[in-house]
Design an enzyme around this catalytic site. Structure first.
Site, PDB file in Angstrom:
ATOM      1  CG  HIS A  28      31.364  29.645   2.015  1.00 33.96           C
ATOM      2  ND1 HIS A  28      32.666  29.643   1.629  1.00 33.96           N
ATOM      3  CD2 HIS A  28      31.058  28.382   2.382  1.00 33.96           C
ATOM      4  CE1 HIS A  28      33.149  28.409   1.738  1.00 33.96           C
ATOM      5  NE2 HIS A  28      32.198  27.633   2.193  1.00 33.96           N
ATOM      6  CG  ASP A  67      26.248  23.623   6.554  1.00 34.84           C
ATOM      7  OD1 ASP A  67      27.229  24.351   6.782  1.00 34.84           O
ATOM      8  OD2 ASP A  67      26.322  22.386   6.463  1.00 34.84           O
TER       9      ASP A  67
END
Ligand code: SDX
Length: 427
Positions: A306, A363
């Site tokens: 991320h 996700d």
């Protein structure tokens, strides 16, 4: 002048003011940099660049903190509902019971789309990806509602906001039904927001459809977890496109397209396809982790890493727990969840991921839950868009409230020096 940062350049010194946020974050205000020095900043990917001040969402990537309007995501996921969180993001505070009832009623009674949307969808190929269909359909809303496009008219904006929140589930279900060759289902205003979405997705005219309360609650929580995430790629797209003063539908359509990318919201579909390929190829989790370390995009450990979180994504932590609860409640044994858990365990012990601070993101587990609930894989990113819609709207509203100028970055030119046209006969 408050705290400043000094820049020394070509024998000159310029003081740039610092901006400090309510959580102690600081930024250098470069608003006068070019006029004072002729310099611009350069930061491709904007990893070090703030685009705005915002009061909507706070993320602390090092500590894995996420709050919507100050409320921790863990508390909202546990106690709130998606429509209540949508109200919170858009209006800034939790609603009173009366405010929530009025908001819910307004959304509930605007869920139908113009009948001509059926013709719009019927023009699309059966295998059209639902994200492409949704981006097109949301953009097309601007053609059906020319009366509510002015971003400077607060009443027109309010109408567009409610229309979007109410109609995106209907549009999303149309995209799915079209791909299945099944008849579109009309909204049922007696059902909850998520219950209505489920019936439009999975009901048929042939038999009565019962909303599964476990699935309804799980999806409501999933939508809450996806509702906003400060200046991510798709939200920054909505702000930048919106800064041209285009209508809300056009800006949101652009955001849907940005979210579709596999590095962004499209990763939830990629995660499931990654887990399925590991299962089909008979790979061990160890073999795949080694492949993921090969540093090319195609074999990345999707759902890991991320730009902001350099710790465990708090949403992934909630989803990891929820995956077990939902699957056991549905009585589903998921080989994919087992593989995901093995991958996570190996990656979290591996220096390659540790050195790069790569942890599971939102996700990584969401797709396992969606799949266990029967959601088609190519609808996973549409589910992300349904969740992110109130966040996009809130950020678009804030951009306009701040009367931000049109977004127009500069560049450093590295191309040819001036040269003159050579006629074709002389080349
Ligand atoms: C979302 O921004 C947001 O807030 C997004 C989001 C939201 O709510 O809006 O949180 C939602 O988009 C979550 C992210 C979903 N994407 C994925 O899961 C795709 C896989 N992850 C990545 O491709 C990547 O981690 C990004 C895109 C998420 C972040 O990319 P960065 O910050 O630009 O990092 P990078 O690509 O420069 O990678 C840094 C290093 C590289 O290695 P080196 O060049 O240092 O050797 O880490 C490696 C990368 O190769 N790396 C990975 C990896 N992610 C990064 N290696 C293996 N597997 C991965 N998943």
């Amino acid at each position: 002048m408050g705290q400043t940062a000094k820049l020394h350049y070509e024998g000159k010194e310029i003081e740039l003011p610092l901006i400090e946020g309510s959580e102690g974050e600081k930024a250098v205000d470069c608003g006068q940099l070019r006029s004072a020095t002729g310099l611009i900043t350069m930061d491709p990917g904007y990893g070090n660049t703030g685009s705005c001040e915002s009061q909507i969402t706070f993320i602390n990537g090092e500590e894995g903190i996420l709050r919507y309007r100050g409320y921790p995501i863990e508390e909202l996921a546990e106690n709130s509902s998606f429509l209540e969180v949508s109200y919170l993001l858009v209006n800034g505070d939790l609603p009173s019971p009366e405010e929530l009832a009025t908001f819910t009623e307004s959304i509930r009674t605007h869920t139908m789309v113009h009948e001509d949307f059926k013709r719009l969808f019927s023009a699309l190929p059966k295998d059209a990806h639902p994200m492409a269909a949704c981006a097109a359909a949301v953009g097309a809303l601007a053609t059906f509602y020319p009366d509510s496009l002015d971003p400077r008219d607060s009443r027109q904006v309010e109408i567009s906001v409610h229309r979007l929140l109410a109609k995106l589930p209907t549009i999303a279900s149309y995209a799915y039904k079209h791909s299945m060759g099944q008849p579109f289902m009309y909204p049922d205003n007696k059902l909850s927001y998520v219950g209505n979405f489920l019936q439009m997705m999975f009901a048929t005219p042939c038999e009565k459809y019962e909303v599964d309360p476990v699935i309804q609650k799980a999806i409501d929580m999933l939508l809450i977890l996806h509702a906003d995430h400060e200046q991510n790629c798709s939200t920054s797209t909505v702000r930048l496109v919106g800064s041209s003063m285009v209508n809300l539908f056009g800006a949101i359509s652009a955001g849907i397209s940005a979210l579709w990318g596999p590095r962004h919201g499209g990763a939830n579909q990629e995660v499931i396809e990654m887990l399925e390929s590991i299962a089909e190829e008979g790979l061990t989790a160890k073999q795949f982790v080694e492949r993921a370390k090969s540093n090319d995009d195609t074999s990345r450990l999707m759902g890991f890493g991320h730009r902001v979180y350099k710790n465990y994504d708090p949403r992934a932590r909630i989803l990891r727990k929820s995956a077990h609860e939902v699957l056991s409640s549905l009585g589903v044994q998921s080989k994919l969840l087992e593989i995901a858990m093995e991958l996570e365990e190996l990656a979290l012990e591996d220096d390659y991921f540790g050195e790069r601070k790569l942890y599971p993101n939102v996700d990584f587990y969401s797709g396992v839950i969606y799949k266990a609930m029967g959601t088609p894989v190519n609808m996973f990113t549409v589910m992300f868009a349904l969740g992110r819609l109130p966040g996009w709207i809130a950020q678009w509203l804030e951009m306009h409230e701040d009367k931000q100028r049109i977004g127009r970055p500069r560049q450093i030119y590295t191309g040819s020096a001036e040269r003159h046209y050579v006629p074709l006969s002389n080349r």
